[in-house]
Design a protein around this motif. Sequence first.
Motif, PDB file in Angstrom:
ATOM      1  N   THR A 392       0.825  -1.208   0.000  1.00 35.65           N
ATOM      2  CA  THR A 392       0.000   0.000   0.000  1.00 35.65           C
ATOM      3  C   THR A 392       0.857   1.254   0.000  1.00 35.65           C
ATOM      4  O   THR A 392       0.558   2.235  -0.683  1.00 35.65           O
ATOM      5  CB  THR A 392      -0.936  -0.002   1.225  1.00 35.65           C
ATOM      6  N   ALA A 393       1.952   1.231   0.781  1.00 40.19           N
ATOM      7  CA  ALA A 393       2.865   2.370   0.814  1.00 40.19           C
ATOM      8  C   ALA A 393       3.473   2.628  -0.553  1.00 40.19           C
ATOM      9  O   ALA A 393       3.618   3.784  -0.985  1.00 40.19           O
ATOM     10  CB  ALA A 393       3.977   2.129   1.846  1.00 40.19           C
ATOM     11  N   VAL A 394       3.837   1.552  -1.243  1.00 42.44           N
ATOM     12  CA  VAL A 394       4.430   1.684  -2.578  1.00 42.44           C
ATOM     13  C   VAL A 394       3.453   2.370  -3.529  1.00 42.44           C
ATOM     14  O   VAL A 394       3.812   3.308  -4.253  1.00 42.44           O
ATOM     15  CB  VAL A 394       4.826   0.294  -3.122  1.00 42.44           C
ATOM     16  N   ILE A 395       2.206   1.920  -3.532  1.00 39.97           N
ATOM     17  CA  ILE A 395       1.215   2.492  -4.447  1.00 39.97           C
ATOM     18  C   ILE A 395       0.977   3.967  -4.131  1.00 39.97           C
ATOM     19  O   ILE A 395       0.883   4.808  -5.027  1.00 39.97           O
ATOM     20  CB  ILE A 395      -0.099   1.687  -4.366  1.00 39.97           C
ATOM     21  N   MET A 396       0.898   4.296  -2.836  1.00 40.35           N
ATOM     22  CA  MET A 396       0.674   5.689  -2.455  1.00 40.35           C
ATOM     23  C   MET A 396       1.860   6.562  -2.844  1.00 40.35           C
ATOM     24  O   MET A 396       1.679   7.692  -3.312  1.00 40.35           O
ATOM     25  CB  MET A 396       0.439   5.767  -0.939  1.00 40.35           C
ATOM     26  N   LEU A 397       3.077   6.066  -2.684  1.00 36.90           N
ATOM     27  CA  LEU A 397       4.259   6.846  -3.065  1.00 36.90           C
ATOM     28  C   LEU A 397       4.301   7.091  -4.567  1.00 36.90           C
ATOM     29  O   LEU A 397       4.655   8.193  -5.012  1.00 36.90           O
ATOM     30  CB  LEU A 397       5.533   6.132  -2.606  1.00 36.90           C
ATOM     31  N   TRP A 398       3.928   6.075  -5.371  1.00 38.73           N
ATOM     32  CA  TRP A 398       3.893   6.277  -6.822  1.00 38.73           C
ATOM     33  C   TRP A 398       2.809   7.288  -7.203  1.00 38.73           C
ATOM     34  O   TRP A 398       3.000   8.098  -8.113  1.00 38.73           O
ATOM     35  CB  TRP A 398       3.661   4.957  -7.555  1.00 38.73           C
ATOM     36  N   ALA A 399       1.670   7.247  -6.504  1.00 37.91           N
ATOM     37  CA  ALA A 399       0.612   8.220  -6.785  1.00 37.91           C
ATOM     38  C   ALA A 399       1.085   9.633  -6.459  1.00 37.91           C
ATOM     39  O   ALA A 399       0.825  10.580  -7.213  1.00 37.91           O
ATOM     40  CB  ALA A 399      -0.640   7.877  -5.971  1.00 37.91           C
ATOM     41  N   ALA A 400       1.798   9.795  -5.330  1.00 41.33           N
ATOM     42  CA  ALA A 400       2.326  11.107  -4.956  1.00 41.33           C
ATOM     43  C   ALA A 400       3.369  11.578  -5.965  1.00 41.33           C
ATOM     44  O   ALA A 400       3.412  12.758  -6.338  1.00 41.33           O
ATOM     45  CB  ALA A 400       2.930  11.053  -3.553  1.00 41.33           C
ATOM     46  N   ALA A 401       4.217  10.640  -6.420  1.00 44.27           N
ATOM     47  CA  ALA A 401       5.224  10.992  -7.424  1.00 44.27           C
ATOM     48  C   ALA A 401       4.557  11.451  -8.721  1.00 44.27           C
ATOM     49  O   ALA A 401       4.995  12.418  -9.357  1.00 44.27           O
ATOM     50  CB  ALA A 401       6.142   9.792  -7.688  1.00 44.27           C
ATOM     51  N   ALA A 402       3.481  10.763  -9.109  1.00 43.74           N
ATOM     52  CA  ALA A 402       2.758  11.146 -10.330  1.00 43.74           C
ATOM     53  C   ALA A 402       2.127  12.523 -10.171  1.00 43.74           C
ATOM     54  O   ALA A 402       2.128  13.332 -11.113  1.00 43.74           O
ATOM     55  CB  ALA A 402       1.687  10.097 -10.649  1.00 43.74           C
ATOM     56  N   TRP A 403       1.575  12.813  -8.990  1.00 44.64           N
ATOM     57  CA  TRP A 403       0.985  14.135  -8.748  1.00 44.64           C
ATOM     58  C   TRP A 403       2.052  15.228  -8.855  1.00 44.64           C
ATOM     59  O   TRP A 403       1.836  16.273  -9.485  1.00 44.64           O
ATOM     60  CB  TRP A 403       0.350  14.170  -7.357  1.00 44.64           C
ATOM     61  N   LEU A 404       3.217  14.992  -8.257  1.00 42.85           N
ATOM     62  CA  LEU A 404       4.295  15.977  -8.310  1.00 42.85           C
ATOM     63  C   LEU A 404       4.762  16.189  -9.749  1.00 42.85           C
ATOM     64  O   LEU A 404       4.997  17.321 -10.179  1.00 42.85           O
ATOM     65  CB  LEU A 404       5.466  15.516  -7.434  1.00 42.85           C
ATOM     66  N   LYS A 405       4.877  15.097 -10.490  1.00 38.28           N
ATOM     67  CA  LYS A 405       5.343  15.213 -11.869  1.00 38.28           C
ATOM     68  C   LYS A 405       4.312  15.950 -12.723  1.00 38.28           C
ATOM     69  O   LYS A 405       4.672  16.775 -13.572  1.00 38.28           O
ATOM     70  CB  LYS A 405       5.609  13.824 -12.450  1.00 38.28           C
ATOM     71  N   ARG A 406       3.042  15.672 -12.482  1.00 43.35           N
ATOM     72  CA  ARG A 406       1.986  16.342 -13.243  1.00 43.35           C
ATOM     73  C   ARG A 406       1.981  17.843 -12.993  1.00 43.35           C
ATOM     74  O   ARG A 406       1.641  18.634 -13.864  1.00 43.35           O
ATOM     75  CB  ARG A 406       0.624  15.727 -12.880  1.00 43.35           C
ATOM     76  N   ASP A 408       4.693  19.587 -12.321  1.00 41.68           N
ATOM     77  CA  ASP A 408       6.045  20.090 -12.586  1.00 41.68           C
ATOM     78  C   ASP A 408       6.791  20.409 -11.293  1.00 41.68           C
ATOM     79  O   ASP A 408       7.517  21.406 -11.203  1.00 41.68           O
ATOM     80  CB  ASP A 408       6.009  21.342 -13.487  1.00 41.68           C
ATOM     81  N   LYS A 409       6.634  19.559 -10.303  1.00 39.77           N
ATOM     82  CA  LYS A 409       7.346  19.707  -9.043  1.00 39.77           C
ATOM     83  C   LYS A 409       8.418  18.621  -8.937  1.00 39.77           C
ATOM     84  O   LYS A 409       8.448  17.685  -9.737  1.00 39.77           O
ATOM     85  CB  LYS A 409       6.371  19.620  -7.859  1.00 39.77           C
ATOM     86  N   PHE A 410       9.291  18.739  -7.960  1.00 38.06           N
ATOM     87  CA  PHE A 410      10.427  17.825  -7.812  1.00 38.06           C
ATOM     88  C   PHE A 410       9.918  16.472  -7.295  1.00 38.06           C
ATOM     89  O   PHE A 410       9.827  16.239  -6.092  1.00 38.06           O
ATOM     90  CB  PHE A 410      11.454  18.428  -6.848  1.00 38.06           C
ATOM     91  N   HIS A 411       9.639  15.563  -8.241  1.00 32.64           N
ATOM     92  CA  HIS A 411       8.984  14.308  -7.880  1.00 32.64           C
ATOM     93  C   HIS A 411       9.922  13.286  -7.238  1.00 32.64           C
ATOM     94  O   HIS A 411       9.469  12.285  -6.656  1.00 32.64           O
ATOM     95  CB  HIS A 411       8.332  13.686  -9.125  1.00 32.64           C
ATOM     96  N   TRP A 412      11.234  13.502  -7.313  1.00 30.96           N
ATOM     97  CA  TRP A 412      12.185  12.492  -6.832  1.00 30.96           C
ATOM     98  C   TRP A 412      12.063  12.216  -5.341  1.00 30.96           C
ATOM     99  O   TRP A 412      12.459  11.158  -4.860  1.00 30.96           O
ATOM    100  CB  TRP A 412      13.613  12.909  -7.195  1.00 30.96           C
ATOM    101  N   VAL A 413      11.520  13.159  -4.572  1.00 30.14           N
ATOM    102  CA  VAL A 413      11.377  12.921  -3.132  1.00 30.14           C
ATOM    103  C   VAL A 413      10.423  11.754  -2.864  1.00 30.14           C
ATOM    104  O   VAL A 413      10.493  11.111  -1.807  1.00 30.14           O
ATOM    105  CB  VAL A 413      10.880  14.183  -2.395  1.00 30.14           C
ATOM    106  N   CYS A 414       9.529  11.479  -3.812  1.00 29.22           N
ATOM    107  CA  CYS A 414       8.654  10.314  -3.701  1.00 29.22           C
ATOM    108  C   CYS A 414       9.100   9.173  -4.614  1.00 29.22           C
ATOM    109  O   CYS A 414       8.923   7.997  -4.276  1.00 29.22           O
ATOM    110  CB  CYS A 414       7.221  10.701  -4.053  1.00 29.22           C
ATOM    111  N   THR A 415       9.669   9.518  -5.754  1.00 24.35           N
ATOM    112  CA  THR A 415      10.056   8.502  -6.733  1.00 24.35           C
ATOM    113  C   THR A 415      11.157   7.592  -6.199  1.00 24.35           C
ATOM    114  O   THR A 415      11.115   6.369  -6.394  1.00 24.35           O
ATOM    115  CB  THR A 415      10.527   9.173  -8.034  1.00 24.35           C
ATOM    116  N   VAL A 416      12.149   8.149  -5.505  1.00 26.68           N
ATOM    117  CA  VAL A 416      13.270   7.328  -5.003  1.00 26.68           C
ATOM    118  C   VAL A 416      12.797   6.301  -3.978  1.00 26.68           C
ATOM    119  O   VAL A 416      13.070   5.097  -4.132  1.00 26.68           O
ATOM    120  CB  VAL A 416      14.387   8.224  -4.425  1.00 26.68           C
ATOM    121  N   PRO A 417      12.080   6.696  -2.899  1.00 29.54           N
ATOM    122  CA  PRO A 417      11.606   5.663  -1.982  1.00 29.54           C
ATOM    123  C   PRO A 417      10.606   4.699  -2.624  1.00 29.54           C
ATOM    124  O   PRO A 417      10.570   3.517  -2.271  1.00 29.54           O
ATOM    125  CB  PRO A 417      10.959   6.453  -0.835  1.00 29.54           C
TER     126      PRO A 417
END
Length: 479
Positions: A392-406, A408-417
């Motif tokens: 569940t944590a993995v899915i939520m982190l990918w969703a947050a990374a997608a939101w940041l990327k959409r 144009d924010k620094f998505h790596w803070v979620c993408t790396v973990p």
Amino acid sequence: MQWFLLGVALLIGGYFIYGKIIERIFGIRPERRTPAIANNDGVDYVPMSTGKVYLVQLLNIAGLGPIFGPILGALYGPVALLWIVFGCVFAGAVHDYFSGMLSVRAGGASVPTVVGRELGSVARHFMNGFAVLLLLLVGVVFVLGPAKLLGNLSGTAVPVWVAVIFGYYLVATVVPVDKIIGRFYPLFGALLVFMSVGLLVGLAVSDKPFYATGITLDNLHPNDLPLWPLLFITIACGALSGFHATQSPLMARCMENENNGRFVFYGAMIGEGVIALIWATLGMSFYDSPDALNATLANGGPAAVVNDVATSLLGATGGILAILGVVVLPITSGDTSFRAARLILSDFLKFDQKPVAKRLMVALPLFAVGFLVSQMDFNLIWRYFGWANQMTAVIMLWAAAAWLKRHDKFHWVCTVPATFMTGVVNAYLLSAEIGFGLPLSLAGPIGITSSVVVLAWLLRRGRRDKDELDAPAIAAEQA
């Protein structure tokens, strides 16, 4: 002692430094009305003070995980402390912040809706079922765990305590959030502080050395279990826990201003990290070796360790209070687990939750299923919970990374973990007995490959056109 204090200092420093960075990347809007103000219904959307929301959030997320998990993780030795500290700051607290704040931006939506908006309708439907399954597992684990502790403490049969706790959960699940949870949890928080600080002071004044094995990064597990991926599944709450993504929306519906998000979501996770650090330290210090700790676990599980540590360090009376503090943690997470499951199902079924009858229509079947699951072997339930939690944590982190990327924010803070934990959960599922039972030499590379594939998908996905989002979603986000 200095190593423990250094760990606490790093956690607190992470809140003030990295937490502020995360807040700036997200971009809070203090002038925006939160769901508690905009959707106040007197049941689930209820404005509460910042201090109260923080304590409720901490008690919601801090179940048995930051106690039982670090006790089991202590078998690996001091290397477990690194995962608690750095996992909490760079993964767990980031996960909790975005799960809470994205819910705020989505009008208080539950995690399946948040995930669906960023990863698509298939992900939303998957998360609807998966999140309810996780919450049922959590609710059952947080019935059986405290029931065993209370049974040992009182001499009353465990099934009696199971019935009592289930009864309380049912009431707490359907009454307005400010009637029980908002009113009594701050008192439970005081008991939690006593338990955590009291046990640490008891250890400091005892003849037990801090970290009996000395500070080493070697894997000390008596059964030679591998650090990767098992340590990162064993210690979830206190480092990174997907269960928190199901709990954060509860307080996203009660928080009065976006300014409070860092303190409530990021800060509560740091608080849980300190609790996990305390119990990992107790596990490594109270027993002379990992073998001695393992022997106690073999005879009575983590509950036996809690009983030994509490009564030995604080005496009979203090030990009882400390054990009650440990009991409070799972009970204050179990009730909100069923409450979150009710809200997710009601959102999916579009059931208005203001009438009590509608709340009971959703809650009673949930409790019936939960009771049936509680008849299964506790250890088996715990292992499935560990995997489902981190997935569940993995899915939520990918969703947050997608939101940041959409945006144009620094998505790596979620993408790396997210990338790291994708490899962990897939390698674990492929190699574990509850999964496919493959040798780790094969499961490990497949897990790593899968994380690279998902990372490539996110990077190639590009910035989603806002037209892909439906009009209500755009309105909720920009309101």
